[in-house]
Design a protein around this motif. Sequence first.
Motif, PDB file in Angstrom:
ATOM      1  N   GLY A  82       0.796  -1.221   0.000  1.00  0.00           N
ATOM      2  CA  GLY A  82       0.000   0.000   0.000  1.00  0.00           C
ATOM      3  C   GLY A  82       0.828   1.269   0.000  1.00  0.00           C
ATOM      4  O   GLY A  82       0.288   2.369   0.052  1.00  0.00           O
ATOM      5  N   GLY A  83       2.156   1.144  -0.018  1.00  0.00           N
ATOM      6  CA  GLY A  83       3.016   2.318  -0.118  1.00  0.00           C
ATOM      7  C   GLY A  83       3.589   2.799   1.198  1.00  0.00           C
ATOM      8  O   GLY A  83       4.269   3.823   1.231  1.00  0.00           O
ATOM      9  N   LEU A  84       3.358   2.090   2.281  1.00  0.00           N
ATOM     10  CA  LEU A  84       3.910   2.494   3.569  1.00  0.00           C
ATOM     11  C   LEU A  84       5.307   1.898   3.749  1.00  0.00           C
ATOM     12  O   LEU A  84       5.634   0.865   3.163  1.00  0.00           O
ATOM     13  CB  LEU A  84       2.996   2.035   4.702  1.00  0.00           C
ATOM     14  N   THR A  85       6.103   2.537   4.574  1.00  0.00           N
ATOM     15  CA  THR A  85       7.482   2.111   4.806  1.00  0.00           C
ATOM     16  C   THR A  85       7.569   1.273   6.070  1.00  0.00           C
ATOM     17  O   THR A  85       7.122   1.694   7.137  1.00  0.00           O
ATOM     18  CB  THR A  85       8.394   3.342   4.954  1.00  0.00           C
ATOM     19  N   ASP A  86       8.148   0.091   5.950  1.00  0.00           N
ATOM     20  CA  ASP A  86       8.357  -0.778   7.105  1.00  0.00           C
ATOM     21  C   ASP A  86       9.665  -0.372   7.774  1.00  0.00           C
ATOM     22  O   ASP A  86      10.737  -0.498   7.193  1.00  0.00           O
ATOM     23  CB  ASP A  86       8.410  -2.244   6.673  1.00  0.00           C
ATOM     24  N   LEU A  87       9.569   0.116   9.013  1.00  0.00           N
ATOM     25  CA  LEU A  87      10.755   0.552   9.740  1.00  0.00           C
ATOM     26  C   LEU A  87      11.501  -0.610  10.380  1.00  0.00           C
ATOM     27  O   LEU A  87      12.622  -0.430  10.860  1.00  0.00           O
ATOM     28  CB  LEU A  87      10.363   1.582  10.804  1.00  0.00           C
ATOM     29  N   LYS A  88      10.890  -1.783  10.422  1.00  0.00           N
ATOM     30  CA  LYS A  88      11.500  -3.011  10.959  1.00  0.00           C
ATOM     31  C   LYS A  88      12.073  -2.801  12.358  1.00  0.00           C
ATOM     32  O   LYS A  88      13.198  -3.171  12.656  1.00  0.00           O
ATOM     33  CB  LYS A  88      12.561  -3.539  10.016  1.00  0.00           C
ATOM     34  N   LEU A  89      11.272  -2.195  13.229  1.00  0.00           N
ATOM     35  CA  LEU A  89      11.701  -1.949  14.600  1.00  0.00           C
ATOM     36  C   LEU A  89      11.579  -3.219  15.431  1.00  0.00           C
ATOM     37  O   LEU A  89      10.673  -4.024  15.217  1.00  0.00           O
ATOM     38  CB  LEU A  89      10.842  -0.859  15.238  1.00  0.00           C
ATOM     39  N   SER A  90      12.467  -3.379  16.386  1.00  0.00           N
ATOM     40  CA  SER A  90      12.374  -4.512  17.296  1.00  0.00           C
ATOM     41  C   SER A  90      11.199  -4.311  18.241  1.00  0.00           C
ATOM     42  O   SER A  90      10.675  -3.199  18.394  1.00  0.00           O
ATOM     43  CB  SER A  90      13.664  -4.642  18.102  1.00  0.00           C
ATOM     44  N   GLU A  91      10.795  -5.371  18.894  1.00  0.00           N
ATOM     45  CA  GLU A  91       9.681  -5.276  19.841  1.00  0.00           C
ATOM     46  C   GLU A  91      10.024  -4.329  20.983  1.00  0.00           C
ATOM     47  O   GLU A  91       9.173  -3.557  21.430  1.00  0.00           O
ATOM     48  CB  GLU A  91       9.335  -6.663  20.373  1.00  0.00           C
ATOM     49  N   ALA A  92      11.252  -4.343  21.433  1.00  0.00           N
ATOM     50  CA  ALA A  92      11.672  -3.444  22.520  1.00  0.00           C
ATOM     51  C   ALA A  92      11.572  -1.987  22.082  1.00  0.00           C
ATOM     52  O   ALA A  92      11.110  -1.138  22.840  1.00  0.00           O
ATOM     53  CB  ALA A  92      13.098  -3.781  22.942  1.00  0.00           C
ATOM     54  N   ALA A  93      11.995  -1.691  20.856  1.00  0.00           N
ATOM     55  CA  ALA A  93      11.909  -0.322  20.345  1.00  0.00           C
ATOM     56  C   ALA A  93      10.462   0.114  20.199  1.00  0.00           C
ATOM     57  O   ALA A  93      10.115   1.270  20.465  1.00  0.00           O
ATOM     58  CB  ALA A  93      12.631  -0.216  19.009  1.00  0.00           C
ATOM     59  N   GLN A  94       9.575  -0.802  19.799  1.00  0.00           N
ATOM     60  CA  GLN A  94       8.160  -0.463  19.649  1.00  0.00           C
ATOM     61  C   GLN A  94       7.521  -0.147  20.997  1.00  0.00           C
ATOM     62  O   GLN A  94       6.649   0.701  21.082  1.00  0.00           O
ATOM     63  CB  GLN A  94       7.419  -1.613  18.986  1.00  0.00           C
ATOM     64  N   LYS A  95       7.947  -0.831  22.036  1.00  0.00           N
ATOM     65  CA  LYS A  95       7.338  -0.643  23.347  1.00  0.00           C
ATOM     66  C   LYS A  95       7.825   0.599  24.075  1.00  0.00           C
ATOM     67  O   LYS A  95       7.301   0.947  25.122  1.00  0.00           O
ATOM     68  CB  LYS A  95       7.566  -1.884  24.209  1.00  0.00           C
ATOM     69  N   LYS A  96       8.827   1.294  23.520  1.00  0.00           N
ATOM     70  CA  LYS A  96       9.298   2.542  24.137  1.00  0.00           C
ATOM     71  C   LYS A  96       8.236   3.630  24.065  1.00  0.00           C
ATOM     72  O   LYS A  96       8.294   4.594  24.805  1.00  0.00           O
ATOM     73  CB  LYS A  96      10.575   3.032  23.473  1.00  0.00           C
ATOM     74  N   ASP A  97       7.275   3.497  23.136  1.00  0.00           N
ATOM     75  CA  ASP A  97       6.155   4.434  23.001  1.00  0.00           C
ATOM     76  C   ASP A  97       6.614   5.847  22.680  1.00  0.00           C
ATOM     77  O   ASP A  97       6.166   6.812  23.268  1.00  0.00           O
ATOM     78  CB  ASP A  97       5.304   4.408  24.270  1.00  0.00           C
ATOM     79  N   ARG A  98       7.528   5.965  21.744  1.00  0.00           N
ATOM     80  CA  ARG A  98       7.986   7.270  21.305  1.00  0.00           C
ATOM     81  C   ARG A  98       7.834   7.370  19.795  1.00  0.00           C
ATOM     82  O   ARG A  98       8.810   7.313  19.058  1.00  0.00           O
ATOM     83  CB  ARG A  98       9.445   7.477  21.703  1.00  0.00           C
ATOM     84  N   PRO A  99       6.605   7.517  19.308  1.00  0.00           N
ATOM     85  CA  PRO A  99       6.397   7.473  17.854  1.00  0.00           C
ATOM     86  C   PRO A  99       7.033   8.634  17.108  1.00  0.00           C
ATOM     87  O   PRO A  99       7.393   8.501  15.949  1.00  0.00           O
ATOM     88  CB  PRO A  99       4.881   7.487  17.714  1.00  0.00           C
ATOM     89  N   GLY A 100       7.184   9.774  17.749  1.00  0.00           N
ATOM     90  CA  GLY A 100       7.731  10.937  17.064  1.00  0.00           C
ATOM     91  C   GLY A 100       9.242  10.951  16.974  1.00  0.00           C
ATOM     92  O   GLY A 100       9.832  11.863  16.404  1.00  0.00           O
TER      93      GLY A 100
END
Length: 143
Positions: free
Chosen positions: A17-35
């Motif tokens: 669909g044109g979105l970019t996969d950042l391939k973040l680890s689960e730990a990085a995703q759970k930091k809750d810092r989307p910006g």
Amino acid sequence: MPRVTRSHTVAHHLVQGGLTDLKLSEAAQKKDRPGLYREDGFAVRSVRAPDGTVLTVAGAYGPDWVMTKAQIRHRLEQPYIRYTVTDDAPDLADQELLVRWATAEELAARKRATAARQAPLVALLRRQQAEQDAADSGQASLF
């Protein structure tokens, strides 16, 4: 019991669909810092539902993560992809969405809602086609 939702399949649909996969680890995703991220994109991870079913969490990241979150929802809820996306599941951060397969009832409801939204346009197009057919039939008799 919902069907297993594989994170790599969800990621594939989003990339298509044109979105970019950042391939973040689960730990990085759970930091809750989307910006924190300079590029708008998404990351997926697997979670277990209370009944043991494996589901997917898709998170939006980047300077405009709110728009990315809306794009994730829009892409995955297309009729040909057939997922249901919710953001009200427990333990989800603001930028995350829970992805699961849509039920037949949910798909039928979406189809009815789409038909209701398109009804005025369909009626207009049919009326214009009828007027064009009437005009064409009148012209044909002159030649």
